[in-house]
Scaffold this motif. Structure first.
Motif, PDB file in Angstrom:
ATOM      1  N   LEU A 166       0.830  -1.207   0.000  1.00 49.14           N
ATOM      2  CA  LEU A 166       0.000   0.000   0.000  1.00 49.14           C
ATOM      3  C   LEU A 166       0.863   1.255   0.000  1.00 49.14           C
ATOM      4  CD1 LEU A 166      -2.805  -1.042   2.528  1.00 49.14           C
ATOM      5  CD2 LEU A 166      -2.988  -0.881   0.027  1.00 49.14           C
ATOM      6  N   SER A 167       1.990   1.194   0.709  1.00 49.87           N
ATOM      7  CA  SER A 167       2.914   2.331   0.734  1.00 49.87           C
ATOM      8  C   SER A 167       3.525   2.567  -0.639  1.00 49.87           C
ATOM      9  CB  SER A 167       4.026   2.083   1.762  1.00 49.87           C
ATOM     10  OG  SER A 167       3.493   1.904   3.056  1.00 49.87           O
ATOM     11  N   VAL A 168       3.901   1.486  -1.308  1.00 44.31           N
ATOM     12  CA  VAL A 168       4.464   1.596  -2.656  1.00 44.31           C
ATOM     13  C   VAL A 168       3.469   2.266  -3.592  1.00 44.31           C
ATOM     14  CG1 VAL A 168       5.147   0.271  -4.695  1.00 44.31           C
ATOM     15  CG2 VAL A 168       6.065  -0.339  -2.445  1.00 44.31           C
ATOM     16  N   LEU A 169       2.197   1.862  -3.514  1.00 43.44           N
ATOM     17  CA  LEU A 169       1.166   2.440  -4.379  1.00 43.44           C
ATOM     18  C   LEU A 169       0.985   3.939  -4.106  1.00 43.44           C
ATOM     19  CD1 LEU A 169      -1.588  -0.340  -4.305  1.00 43.44           C
ATOM     20  CD2 LEU A 169       0.058   0.149  -6.129  1.00 43.44           C
ATOM     21  N   LYS A 170       0.954   4.305  -2.825  1.00 43.95           N
ATOM     22  CA  LYS A 170       0.779   5.715  -2.462  1.00 43.95           C
ATOM     23  C   LYS A 170       1.947   6.560  -2.953  1.00 43.95           C
ATOM     24  CE  LYS A 170       0.448   8.826   1.532  1.00 43.95           C
ATOM     25  NZ  LYS A 170       0.287   8.924   3.011  1.00 43.95           N
ATOM     26  N   ILE A 171       3.164   6.088  -2.697  1.00 43.49           N
ATOM     27  CA  ILE A 171       4.350   6.851  -3.092  1.00 43.49           C
ATOM     28  C   ILE A 171       4.422   6.952  -4.609  1.00 43.49           C
ATOM     29  CG2 ILE A 171       6.871   6.911  -3.045  1.00 43.49           C
ATOM     30  CD1 ILE A 171       6.686   5.422  -0.329  1.00 43.49           C
ATOM     31  N   ARG A 172       4.126   5.858  -5.297  1.00 38.02           N
ATOM     32  CA  ARG A 172       4.196   5.863  -6.756  1.00 38.02           C
ATOM     33  C   ARG A 172       3.202   6.854  -7.361  1.00 38.02           C
ATOM     34  NH1 ARG A 172       3.717   0.108  -9.435  1.00 38.02           N
ATOM     35  NH2 ARG A 172       1.480   0.398  -9.083  1.00 38.02           N
ATOM     36  N   GLN A 173       1.999   6.893  -6.803  1.00 38.98           N
ATOM     37  CA  GLN A 173       0.984   7.803  -7.316  1.00 38.98           C
ATOM     38  C   GLN A 173       1.386   9.265  -7.110  1.00 38.98           C
ATOM     39  OE1 GLN A 173      -2.822   7.570  -5.345  1.00 38.98           O
ATOM     40  NE2 GLN A 173      -3.877   8.756  -6.908  1.00 38.98           N
ATOM     41  N   THR A 174       1.843   9.570  -5.919  1.00 41.65           N
ATOM     42  CA  THR A 174       2.202  10.962  -5.610  1.00 41.65           C
ATOM     43  C   THR A 174       3.455  11.385  -6.356  1.00 41.65           C
ATOM     44  OG1 THR A 174       1.317  10.555  -3.395  1.00 41.65           O
ATOM     45  CG2 THR A 174       2.535  12.605  -3.728  1.00 41.65           C
ATOM     46  N   LEU A 175       4.421  10.481  -6.454  1.00 44.03           N
ATOM     47  CA  LEU A 175       5.650  10.784  -7.190  1.00 44.03           C
ATOM     48  C   LEU A 175       5.329  11.030  -8.665  1.00 44.03           C
ATOM     49  CD1 LEU A 175       8.759  10.957  -6.857  1.00 44.03           C
ATOM     50  CD2 LEU A 175       8.858   8.534  -7.415  1.00 44.03           C
ATOM     51  N   GLY A 176       4.373  10.288  -9.198  1.00 43.28           N
ATOM     52  CA  GLY A 176       3.973  10.470 -10.587  1.00 43.28           C
ATOM     53  C   GLY A 176       3.359  11.829 -10.854  1.00 43.28           C
ATOM     54  N   GLN A 177       2.948  12.516  -9.802  1.00 41.47           N
ATOM     55  CA  GLN A 177       2.389  13.867  -9.928  1.00 41.47           C
ATOM     56  C   GLN A 177       3.463  14.941  -9.826  1.00 41.47           C
ATOM     57  OE1 GLN A 177      -0.507  13.836  -6.774  1.00 41.47           O
ATOM     58  NE2 GLN A 177      -1.907  12.442  -7.858  1.00 41.47           N
ATOM     59  N   GLY A 178       4.738  14.494  -9.772  1.00 38.01           N
ATOM     60  CA  GLY A 178       5.853  15.438  -9.771  1.00 38.01           C
ATOM     61  C   GLY A 178       6.326  15.881  -8.401  1.00 38.01           C
ATOM     62  N   LYS A 179       5.935  15.166  -7.358  1.00 36.24           N
ATOM     63  CA  LYS A 179       6.334  15.538  -5.997  1.00 36.24           C
ATOM     64  C   LYS A 179       7.409  14.592  -5.505  1.00 36.24           C
ATOM     65  CE  LYS A 179       4.132  17.062  -1.710  1.00 36.24           C
ATOM     66  NZ  LYS A 179       2.834  17.190  -1.004  1.00 36.24           N
ATOM     67  N   PRO A 180       8.591  15.074  -5.088  1.00 32.93           N
ATOM     68  CA  PRO A 180       9.637  14.182  -4.582  1.00 32.93           C
ATOM     69  C   PRO A 180       9.195  13.487  -3.306  1.00 32.93           C
ATOM     70  CG  PRO A 180      10.195  16.473  -4.122  1.00 32.93           C
ATOM     71  CD  PRO A 180       9.001  16.499  -5.023  1.00 32.93           C
ATOM     72  N   VAL A 181       9.768  12.335  -3.052  1.00 36.39           N
ATOM     73  CA  VAL A 181       9.359  11.526  -1.894  1.00 36.39           C
ATOM     74  C   VAL A 181       9.547  12.281  -0.588  1.00 36.39           C
ATOM     75  CG1 VAL A 181       9.777   9.373  -0.636  1.00 36.39           C
ATOM     76  CG2 VAL A 181       9.888   9.391  -3.137  1.00 36.39           C
ATOM     77  N   ARG A 182      10.608  13.066  -0.481  1.00 33.17           N
ATOM     78  CA  ARG A 182      10.885  13.765   0.780  1.00 33.17           C
ATOM     79  C   ARG A 182       9.779  14.762   1.150  1.00 33.17           C
ATOM     80  NH1 ARG A 182      14.455  15.587  -2.969  1.00 33.17           N
ATOM     81  NH2 ARG A 182      14.073  17.700  -3.722  1.00 33.17           N
TER      82      ARG A 182
END
Length: 367
Positions: A166-182
């Motif tokens: 679930l964490s991978v899915l959340k991070i992948r979705q948000t990162l795909g919107q141009g937001k760095p993980v940090r």
């Protein structure tokens, strides 16, 4: 603990020049064309700390020594990594090597070009913000590739594995919107999943503005401007003239101070860069002082005394009993352990003591 910082940026922004200045000697080959740096040059740089010299002088006097005890400063490992271009995440230029080396670091130092030398070939645009965005985009794309390689777990899975997916899915979705993980708000469980993947944009960053020498008098406005433009904290921006740092490297300590005064700067770029690296990573140092050596030890802020003892030696943590602590200023003012003890400035602390920057300590332990 050691601190490692990867120096990155587009070709010919001054990365290798800065690296050479940090090492105070020519360890990286600097030339006016892209990809001069193919393998990362690695250098261990001592952290400037005037407290150590004063402690060494005091120990020499207090112990009636003929020479100063050895001084061992804290250190930072810098990696001068190959210049990156658009498409690095797909293997363009030396992208694959670049990305592999940067994963090994604790923090990323982005060097952006703000100097005006027309004789140096310029890659990218004349806009430091755009140059930073080019590098940042490649890191985000590389992280997306890492996340896309994660396979959905099949069959009966435990709660931890389900949370990880679930964490991978959340991070992948948000990162795909141009937001760095940090910059993504993550729970403790999600942070754990992110750390296990060693994502590039999860690493803390510093921005080095490589400016002309004349611009060093305008450090504050430079850093305030680009902190706002890049959407980061002021403490994460450092204004440096890499060319000036190289010139300083050939001077004595006194000559360096005089030169910096002429430029209207109190501290060298090296000092300011390391200070901000420590602040960005939440690090500090405690001190030990004796006949054997005077030394600075790097720890995370909030570290308890037993864990700090373990930085010196794992046996110290295992057998920790207590720690004698005195503030550095009091240690100097009252002439060392004996003088500080006579006026009640030496404290005996236990396992719950939280270390402070500049603590001078002696650990008591059993084997």
């Amino acid at each position: 603990m050691s601190l490692s910082v990867g120096i990155v940026g587009l070709p010919n922004v001054g990365k290798s020049t800065l690296f050479n200045a940090l090492l105070k000697k020519q360890q990286a080959f600097v030339a006016n064309f892209p990809f001069t740096t193919i393998q990362p040059n690695i250098g261990i740089v001592p952290v400037p700390d005037e407290r150590l010299n004063k402690l060494a002088q005091l120990v020499k006097s207090e112990e009636d020594m003929s020479e100063l005890p050895p001084i061992v400063p804290a250190t930072v490992k810098f990696l001068d990594i190959a210049g990156l271009i658009a498409g690095a995440s797909k293997g363009e230029g030396l992208g694959n090597q670049f990305l592999a080396h940067i994963r090994e670091t604790d923090a990323i130092c982005h060097v952006v070009r703000c100097f005006s030398d027309p004789n140096i070939i310029k890659s990218g645009t004349i806009d430091p913000k755009s140059d930073f965005a080019t590098v940042e985009l490649e890191l985000q794309l590389a992280d997306l590739q890492t996340l896309e390689k994660q396979n959905e777990p099949r069959g009966v899975i435990d709660k931890e594995e389900q949370q990880r997916w679930l964490s991978v899915l959340k991070i992948r979705q948000t990162l795909g919107q141009g937001k760095p993980v940090r910059e993504i708000e993550l729970t403790d469980e999600e942070k754990k999943a992110s750390k296990s993947l060693n994502l590039l944009t999860d690493k803390p960053i510093l921005i080095v503005l490589n400016v002309d020498e004349n611009d060093l008098k305008r450090i504050d406005p430079w850093e305030e401007k680009y902190a706002v433009e890049l959407g980061i904290k002021r403490d994460q921006v450092v204004t440096i003239c890499a060319k000036t740092e190289m010139e300083l490297a050939d001077l004595s300590a006194e000559e360096q101070k005089a030169y910096l005064r002429e430029l209207g700067v109190e501290k060298s770029g090296l000092e300011r860069l390391i200070q901000k690296a420590f602040a960005t990573l939440g690090l500090m140092t405690f001190l030990t002082a004796g006949e054997k050596e005077v030394r600075a030890w790097t720890i995370k802020k909030g570290t308890l005394a037993p864990q700090a003892a373990g930085v010196i030696h794992t046996d110290f943590e295992k057998g920790f009993i207590k720690v004698a602590v005195v503030n550095y200023q009091d240690f100097i003012k009252y002439g060392g352990w004996k003088g500080a003890g006579e006026v009640g400035k030496v404290r005996q602390e236990g396992r719950d003591y939280i270390m402070h920057d500049g603590d001078v300590v002696e650990f008591k332990f059993s084997l």
